[in-house]
Design a protein around this motif. Sequence first.
Motif, PDB file in Angstrom:
ATOM      1  N   ASN A  65     -42.880  23.344  60.117  1.00  0.00           N
ATOM      2  CA  ASN A  65     -41.600  23.489  60.816  1.00  0.00           C
ATOM      3  C   ASN A  65     -40.738  24.560  60.147  1.00  0.00           C
ATOM      4  O   ASN A  65     -41.066  25.085  59.083  1.00  0.00           O
ATOM      5  N   ASP A  66     -39.610  24.900  60.781  1.00  0.00           N
ATOM      6  CA  ASP A  66     -38.735  25.960  60.264  1.00  0.00           C
ATOM      7  C   ASP A  66     -38.238  25.663  58.851  1.00  0.00           C
ATOM      8  O   ASP A  66     -38.220  26.542  57.993  1.00  0.00           O
ATOM      9  N   ALA A  67     -37.809  24.429  58.609  1.00  0.00           N
ATOM     10  CA  ALA A  67     -37.290  24.072  57.280  1.00  0.00           C
ATOM     11  C   ALA A  67     -38.381  24.217  56.222  1.00  0.00           C
ATOM     12  O   ALA A  67     -38.129  24.719  55.119  1.00  0.00           O
ATOM     13  N   GLY A  68     -39.584  23.816  56.541  1.00  0.00           N
ATOM     14  CA  GLY A  68     -40.700  23.946  55.603  1.00  0.00           C
ATOM     15  C   GLY A  68     -41.011  25.395  55.296  1.00  0.00           C
ATOM     16  O   GLY A  68     -41.252  25.766  54.146  1.00  0.00           O
ATOM     17  N   GLN A  69     -40.985  26.222  56.321  1.00  0.00           N
ATOM     18  CA  GLN A  69     -41.291  27.631  56.121  1.00  0.00           C
ATOM     19  C   GLN A  69     -40.175  28.347  55.352  1.00  0.00           C
ATOM     20  O   GLN A  69     -40.443  29.261  54.581  1.00  0.00           O
ATOM     21  N   ARG A  70     -38.918  27.922  55.547  1.00  0.00           N
ATOM     22  CA  ARG A  70     -37.826  28.476  54.738  1.00  0.00           C
ATOM     23  C   ARG A  70     -38.023  28.108  53.270  1.00  0.00           C
ATOM     24  O   ARG A  70     -37.808  28.926  52.378  1.00  0.00           O
ATOM     25  N   ALA A  71     -38.441  26.874  53.027  1.00  0.00           N
ATOM     26  CA  ALA A  71     -38.697  26.438  51.648  1.00  0.00           C
ATOM     27  C   ALA A  71     -39.805  27.283  51.023  1.00  0.00           C
ATOM     28  O   ALA A  71     -39.695  27.688  49.854  1.00  0.00           O
ATOM     29  N   VAL A  72     -40.836  27.563  51.786  1.00  0.00           N
ATOM     30  CA  VAL A  72     -41.937  28.400  51.294  1.00  0.00           C
ATOM     31  C   VAL A  72     -41.410  29.785  50.920  1.00  0.00           C
ATOM     32  O   VAL A  72     -41.717  30.312  49.843  1.00  0.00           O
TER      33      VAL A  72
END
Length: 154
Positions: free
Chosen positions: A115-122
Motif C-alpha cells: 500500500n501507499d503507506a508501506g511504500q512511503r516507509a520503504v
Amino acid sequence: ALAREGTLILYPGPGATNIEDIQNIQDIKTQDFLQKQGHQSGTHRTLIVVDGTWKQAGRIMAEESIQAAVRAGRVLRVQFADAGISDYQFRREPKKECLSSLESVAYCLRFLEPNDAGQRAVRHMNDTFKLMVSLQTSFIAKGRETKDVNRQSL
C-alpha cells in the motif's frame, strides 16, 4: 512471535521461500501459495530479521525454538531471489547479493506492505540508509573520525 501462526523470518538458505513470491500478503492467491507450502492461511504481520554478523545469525537460526517453529509451520523462512547489490559501500559481505539489515527490511516491506503507506516507509528507509552511507564514506574519505553532532563543547 514464534508461537504466532504466519510469522516470517528472514534468513536465506535451503527451504526458504523467496519473498518476491509473496507479493500481496492480502491476496487470496498468497494464502493458497502458503497453504501449498504447508502453512495455514492468515495475514502475515510479523517479520523477524536476525541482526548481527552472519556467524551470529547462523547460531541464532540454529536454536531449537526457531527450528521447531519452522518445522511446525508457524514460521515461514523467507529469502531474496533478486534484491540486487547492497549500497553499503564500506562494509564487506560474504556474498555480493547480501544486504544490510536495514536494506533487507526495506526490501521485504516492498512486498509485504504494497500500500501507499508501506511504500512511503520503504522510500524513507532507503533514503535514510543512503544518507548514512554517504556521511560515513565522506568521513572515511577525509580520514577523520566522526563527530557526535549532538554534543556541544561547554
